[in-house]
Design an enzyme around this catalytic site. Structure first.
Site, mmCIF file in Angstrom:
data_model
loop_
_atom_site.group_PDB
_atom_site.id
_atom_site.type_symbol
_atom_site.label_atom_id
_atom_site.label_comp_id
_atom_site.label_asym_id
_atom_site.label_seq_id
_atom_site.Cartn_x
_atom_site.Cartn_y
_atom_site.Cartn_z
ATOM 1 C CG ASP B 144 -2.002 -1.055 1.114
ATOM 2 O OD1 ASP B 144 -2.338 -1.454 -0.012
ATOM 3 O OD2 ASP B 144 -2.488 -1.498 2.171
ATOM 4 N NE ARG B 298 -1.187 -10.247 -0.565
ATOM 5 C CZ ARG B 298 -1.938 -10.293 0.517
ATOM 6 N NH1 ARG B 298 -2.558 -9.193 0.938
ATOM 7 N NH2 ARG B 298 -2.069 -11.403 1.206
#
Lengths: 417, 417
Positions: B144, B298
């Site tokens: 993030d 990810r």
């Protein structure tokens, strides 16, 4: 014999390697200037032929054409447009002949899947049906891997490599999270009718990952599926589920069709992955994550299979070579000579036997329980994902080519589709 | 000074490069046997410390530890578990001390994001609050990119590279299809609060692709969004939309929350991508495709940023080096020295200023219309996605490592979480 021009176009859903076939066609044609004067590409597939919207590929540099080998998508634009039968729409065939005559086109190379093979087959019959001599060769392309006769289809190996790699990576991820968080990961993949792409997800089993595959060829049995998931989670604390977009309930409805409505009463389009994930959550309570790969999978040139790229190029080259030996109404095929070591060669198949025929996963490629792939399937799949063929990167991102796509001057009146 | 053992654990959502940090910690610790006897990894993060479920990393070969550098996910398991305050749950802190004493642990390395930094900060206070000497260093990790002080977070650069590459590839795809089929492609990306990942999608604009980005930081204005999409399609015949999972309506509802119900009246979990795609379809009629990258983004170690891998390793190494100089309650940071050419060094930040602080996209990184990224944002992002660092492949798939994860013998009674 004086040189004729060639027409080349791309049709249907594009792939990571269809441009490698274009590269094979154009580079090979350029080696035979005595027979092929120029390659005109159709802008947006057969539509480019009908509307006389032709691209002069001679305006592209050698480097630009070479870069097609590592550029995903269809460099000249593709289309979803199927020629009707001669009886139903003679006007279109007359127009094709008009355009071919106006631009001295003697070769027609069409790069696509089953529907496109049908279009190519119809064009190949123009000499017989309409008295106009043109040699039509189909160049196989489809991520769905569902063309008959050829052992596999250019485009599929790269998607298979992408899906197997992505499922493996995500399985590592969910395995890390399973103790206090996500226990199941659901990946939705393409293949509305045939489960070849989904099957590739099954390869991660041999990397220690518990995985269930939902194929379009196997009716979805909810109770048995939930039992399978529970057994995997009991044993491993997590599992991965690879679901084909074409997975169906016994009554024929797609899993993706949930008949859901939004707040305004509009039908809601979903996806099979969230449906499967929610189903497991409600029945078994496991926290989930889900992904829908969609275009990412078929555009993922950054992770193409080297074998696939080579085969895409080779079928493009073979199409031109076959045309130069006088062939018509055929498609170059990939013939498997042996699986281990993997050896293949280019063969050929008559278009009459290719058009509109779909090849599904044979039942013996799917395990008895319907949720996995057999050793036979693995030895079919593994050769197709061998080797990496990374595109060049520049400033952090792949350096793909966008062609100039210079239009050939029109000589005819406009044509309404 | 006699050697102490070190505790290392992974926390929160894992990334493509958190194991590269683990590699940096363990390899560096092994270079200092006079000060660090052994590295015990917590199985599933802090839970491993609380339950005395420790992994003996000395049982892993040099090759296995080196392979962590290119293996995605958390090799020792992660967790979503936040320590309460000392007042609220003193029992947990007493247990930590009990475990640290039993296994002679003097160093605590915690690898995670903002919530994990809070846990690490609490542990760093044990010497002061509970009279037990332990040095706690936080190793930054989060896709993030929302940790403060550090210029960027290990894990982010690889996701940014993956999203920008995937959006670019899919944009090539939809551009090919636009004439007769798909005109808009919607890609949903992670980042519930901060739009850093979505911003990476904006990079494809400089590759000739029309793109709109929906950030969590900018209230979703449906009319202006639809006008933007229409303008892009009018000009280019297609466009790509990158939507953050955290994109919200002005009333604070996530786009992904549609309040839809399935046939049985159960709440239906969707995703922001299908919502946006359907919205455009209903208002403008364009055919769409959408993808939800979820864990694929990810976990995508196959497309990691070389810069990111190097920084992940370097912060792991720095954590150990800082501990050996006597530091406590800090986090190594990545400090940008210059953007062009990109130069960075490792600095440090006090955990008191890191824990529970989120860093959002600055408004000046987002274009005035709210749908794109500015030149300042591009020069921030581009260095972070530089370089490729492919994992080794074997038989068509990445060769990742699964550690033995041998348990350290327990010396204490069981502990209920």
């Amino acid at each position: 014999m004086t040189a004729k021009n060639a027409f080349y176009a791309q049709s249907g859903g594009v792939t990571a390697v269809i441009n490698a076939s274009a590269c094979g066609v154009i580079e090979t044609a350029r080696q035979h200037p005595d027979k092929i004067a120029n390659v005109y590409a159709g802008r947006n597939g057969i539509i480019g032929a009908l509307t006389e919207d032709l691209i002069d590929t001679s305006q592209e540099s050698e480097d630009a054409i070479a870069a097609l080998r590592y550029t995903p998508s269809g460099a000249f634009g593709s289309c979803r447009y199927k020629l009707k039968s001669l009886e139903a729409n003679k006007r279109e065939y007359e127009r094709l002949i008009e355009v071919f005559k106006a631009h001295d086109i003697g070769y027609f190379f069409y790069n696509g899947g089953g529907d496109s093979a049908d279009t190519c087959f119809k064009v190949s019959q123009l000499s017989e049906t309409m008295g106009f001599p043109v040699q039509a060769i189909h160049v196989p392309k489809t991520v769905d891997n569902d063309l008959p006769i050829t052992d596999n289809c250019p485009g599929f190996g790269s998607v298979a490599k992408y899906i197997a790699t992505s499922a493996l990576e995500a399985s590592f991820d969910v395995r890390s999270m399973a103790k206090t968080s996500t226990k199941i990961f659901v990946l939705e993949v393409m293949g509305r009718h045939a489960g070849w792409i989904a099957a590739a997800g099954g390869l991660i089993e041999d990397h220690g990952m518990p995985v269930a595959v939902l194929f379009p060829e196997i009716e979805f049995d909810q109770d048995r599926f939930l039992a399978k998931v529970k057994a995997m989670v009991d044993a491993h604390d997590f599992c991965t589920i690879v679901v084909s977009e074409g997975a169906k309930y016994p009554d024929g409805r797609f899993l993706a069709e949930q008949g859901t409505r939004d707040a305004f009463g509009h039908a809601q389009l979903g996806g099979a992955a969230p449906v499967v994930a929610n189903l497991v959550k409600e029945a078994l309570g496991y926290k989930f994550h889900w992904a829908v790969a969609d275009y990412l999978q078929r555009a993922a040139r950054h992770l193409a299979s080297k074998t696939d790229v080579e085969q895409a190029y080779a079928t493009g080259r073979a199409a031109v070579e076959l045309a130069l030996t006088g062939e018509n109404a055929i498609m170059p095929t990939i013939d498997r000579v042996s699986s281990d070591p993997y050896q293949w060669q280019v063969g050929k198949a008559p278009l009459s036997e290719v058009a509109n025929v779909e090849k599904f996963m044979p039942r013996e490629f799917i395990t008895d329980d319907g949720f996995g792939i057999t050793a036979a399937c693995k030895s079919y799949l593994l050769p197709l994902i061998q080797g990496e063929d990374y595109p060049p990167f520049e400033n952090g991102l792949p350096r793909f080519v966008t062609l100039k796509n210079t239009a050939v001057e029109k000589r005819l009146d406009a044509f309404e589709l």
